[in-house]
Design an enzyme around this catalytic site. Structure first.
Site, PDB file in Angstrom:
ATOM      1  CE1 TYR A  61      -3.923   1.381  -0.511  1.00 27.20           C
ATOM      2  CE2 TYR A  61      -3.603   2.798   1.617  1.00 27.20           C
ATOM      3  CZ  TYR A  61      -4.338   2.551   0.207  1.00 27.20           C
ATOM      4  OH  TYR A  61      -5.410   3.527   0.053  1.00 27.20           O
TER       5      TYR A  61
ATOM      6  NE  ARG B 280      -8.401  12.564  -2.963  1.00 25.88           N
ATOM      7  CZ  ARG B 280      -8.570  12.269  -1.820  1.00 25.88           C
ATOM      8  NH1 ARG B 280      -9.128  12.948  -1.127  1.00 25.88           N
ATOM      9  NH2 ARG B 280      -8.253  11.309  -1.148  1.00 25.88           N
TER      10      ARG B 280
ATOM     11  CE  LYS C  48      -7.538   2.856   1.879  1.00 21.54           C
ATOM     12  NZ  LYS C  48      -8.061   3.875   2.655  1.00 21.54           N
TER      13      LYS C  48
ATOM     14  CD  GLU D 200      -9.716   4.655  -0.655  1.00 25.20           C
ATOM     15  OE1 GLU D 200      -8.859   5.188  -0.409  1.00 25.20           O
ATOM     16  OE2 GLU D 200     -10.534   4.474   0.408  1.00 25.20           O
ATOM     17  CG  ASP D 201      -8.017   7.539  -3.402  1.00 26.34           C
ATOM     18  OD1 ASP D 201      -8.231   8.020  -2.264  1.00 26.34           O
ATOM     19  OD2 ASP D 201      -7.052   6.823  -3.647  1.00 26.34           O
TER      20      ASP D 201
ATOM     21  CG  ASP E  76     -10.368   4.676   4.831  1.00 28.01           C
ATOM     22  OD1 ASP E  76     -10.352   4.658   5.889  1.00 28.01           O
ATOM     23  OD2 ASP E  76      -9.247   4.883   4.180  1.00 28.01           O
ATOM     24  CG  ASP E  77     -10.328   8.732   0.506  1.00 24.95           C
ATOM     25  OD1 ASP E  77      -9.170   8.625   0.681  1.00 24.95           O
ATOM     26  OD2 ASP E  77     -10.872   8.665  -0.503  1.00 24.95           O
TER      27      ASP E  77
ATOM     28  CG  ASN F 274      -0.319   8.926   2.623  1.00 24.22           C
ATOM     29  OD1 ASN F 274       0.824   8.809   3.203  1.00 24.22           O
ATOM     30  ND2 ASN F 274      -1.463   8.633   3.222  1.00 24.22           N
TER      31      ASN F 274
END
Length: 544
Positions: free
Chosen positions: A96, A149, A167, A238-239, A261-262, A401
């Site tokens: 990851y 993203r 993930k 996610e993203d 999660d973000d 990150n």
């Protein structure tokens, strides 16, 4: 291996879930027509893991290690997970962040084969039909992205598939969610990355991103198909870009088991870090003020969860929100600005405009700064020194990150604060020794402390919803595991080497909350933690 399984011979060696490789016994090789297809030696799982360690030790480049492990996951998932779980602090940065970022950037050039589900917008009207092609019929977890993203790297289209794959690997390796219940998904609605569109090796749809009603209708069809096919499934967003992430979560959070999660995982790991930091400073949560570098959904998600946690100490939600402020590319988010999105407005402050972050620090006097900007080096020496002048133990959290996007390094934070900073970052940094001989262990505020444990709690309880309160419970459960010895070195998160035990503890706390709120589909067991540990996946070969 299950004797009723019909897979045998060459096909069995190509089944990642069933393959034992050199661990097939002589009797199994005869029974499943494997004789002659393998060298005659029989090896244990322990020897297979040792061999994997030895091979990885010969590979110097982390991306090549990532590719090796990816190929291993496709061949033999038992060895793959046994390897990850044998030394999680070593392998998590490879499978990851930060290595997965480079893997996503080069995804179309290093593509090895099918893993996960790709659902293109050209399949509108047939999304359920596509999802029915997935080999497992009881999916409990989907991590889904549209690739817009990816980390701090931007729009990578279908190349973002590395994130859901990575993930879900950590769902298993860090919290024991059985891998057969997990499905990575990429929704391909195009990309606005013209370098990808012009690359002949790009693997996705070759048009710019679809927006508006067509986009939301497509996502809605996907969710309807998931609910029809996998009624116990939890969907993790996610993203997604902020302008999609926030409304998608708002639209579906009360309709199915889902979270982002973000937004929520990042918020929970930040809150866990704050709880750990307060054990060092001896202060109360209600007395803290935070200034965020970045004004997107991650920043507002963290600010909102901290605010909700503050209300548990007696504050009103409005008073709690007033203790947080956001700073973006246009400067301090003040109420007079006309460019604020609805989700940002609760954290706009009544103040004159400020154009530099250090000026905002001096004016607002925060006890902590949290970086989610994906712009490196903005926590500069002036900023850290200003925070140190204002606070005996300033909280410095550069969470962006990958490592190249971190707002500052651990060495910078400790050196510029003369060792007084309480530090945690999004990507890992090595220990720091100052000129006076003091050594600090930087903490990594990695969502891996939250989302795998949340997944295990949901899996074990078959929860119908994921709520904000569950993330506060998770944050407290993470923080309570940090030892006084760790705190003395500046470490405010549990050691990643013991991530499985830490995650199962968090999962048990969250599961207890799920049962208390009547959100579970299964009866409450007498010993929740024992129940969780019994359900956890452990890499081992089934016997015939």
């Amino acid at each position: 291996m299950n004797t009723q399984d019909k897979v045998s011979g060459y096909d069995l060696l190509r089944s990642a879930h069933l393959n034992k490789g050199m661990a097939f016994t002589e009797a199994e090789r005869r029974a499943y027509h494997l004789e002659g297809l393998l060298p005659p030696g029989v090896r244990t799982l322990e020897l297979q893991v040792a061999r994997t360690h030895a091979e990885l030790a010969q590979i110097e480049n982390d991306l090549h290690k990532y590719l090796y492990l990816s190929d291993l996951q496709s061949r033999n998932e038992t060895v793959f997970y046994a390897t990850l779980m044998s030394d999680p602090s070593r392998f998590m940065p490879i499978v990851y962040t930060p290595t997965v970022g480079e893997a996503c950037q080069k995804f179309d050039h290093i593509y090895r084969g099918g893993r996960g589900m790709y659902v293109p917008i050209s399949a509108r009207g047939r999304v359920k039909e596509l999802l029915e092609n997935w080999p497992e019929k009881d999916v409990r977890f989907i991590v889904v992205t549209d690739g817009e993203r990816i980390l701090g790297l931007g729009d990578l289209g279908v190349c973002g598939m590395g994130i859901p794959i990575g993930k879900l690997s950590l769902y298993t390796a860090c919290a024991g969610v059985p891998p057969q219940y997990c499905m990575p998904v990429t929704l391909d609605v195009g990309t606005n990355n013209h370098e990808l569109l012009e690359d002949p090796l790009y693997l996705g749809m070759r048009h710019e991103r679809v927006r508006g009603d067509d986009y939301h209708a497509f996502v809605g069809e996907f969710i309807d198909a998931v609910q029809a096919l996998f009624p116990k499934c939890c969907v993790q967003w996610e993203d997604f870009a902020n302008f999609n992430a926030v409304p998608l979560l708002a639209r579906y959070k009360d309709k199915l088991c889902t979270y982002n999660d973000d937004i929520q995982g990042t918020a929970a790991v930040a809150l866990a870090g704050i709880f750990g930091a307060l054990r060092i400073s001896g202060q109360k949560l209600a007395d803290q003020r935070f200034l965020f570098l970045g004004g997107g959904s991650a920043a507002t998600g963290i600010a909102e969860l901290i605010s909700e946690a503050m209300t548990l100490e007696g504050m009103t939600i409005d008073a709690a929100r007033a203790r947080h402020a956001l700073f973006d590319i246009q400067g301090l988010m003040v109420k007079s600005r006309s460019d604020l999105a609805d989700f940002q407005k609760p954290f706009a402050v009544e103040h004159a405009p400020l154009d530099t972050f250090v000026d905002a620090v001096k004016a607002l006097k925060p006890t902590g700064i949290i970086g989610v900007s994906t712009v490196p080096k903005l926590f500069n020496q002036q900023v850290i020194e200003a925070m140190t002048e204002l606070n005996e133990r300033p909280i410095i959290f550069p969470y962006s990150n990958p490592t190249s996007r971190s707002e500052c390094t651990a060495e910078e934070a400790y050196a510029w604060s003369n060792g007084n900073a309480i530090f945690a970052s999004g990507s890992p940094f090595p220990p720091v020794t100052l000129h006076d001989g003091r050594t600090f262990m930087p903490g990594q505020g990695n969502n891996v402390y939250i989302f795998p444990a949340m997944g295990m709690a949901v899996f074990a309880t078959e929860a119908t919803r994921v709520t904000q309160e569950m993330f506060i419970v998770a944050a407290k459960a993470v923080a309570e595991q940090v030892t006084e010895q760790s705190l003395a070195t500046g470490l405010i998160y549990p050691p990643q080497a013991k991530i499985l035990d830490a995650s199962l503890h968090v999962a048990a706390r969250v599961a207890e909350h799920i049962f208390e709120k009547n959100l579970a589909r299964v009866p409450r067991p007498s010993d929740i933690e024992a129940y969780i540990r019994k359900r956890a996946y452990r890499p081992a070969y089934a016997t015939t």
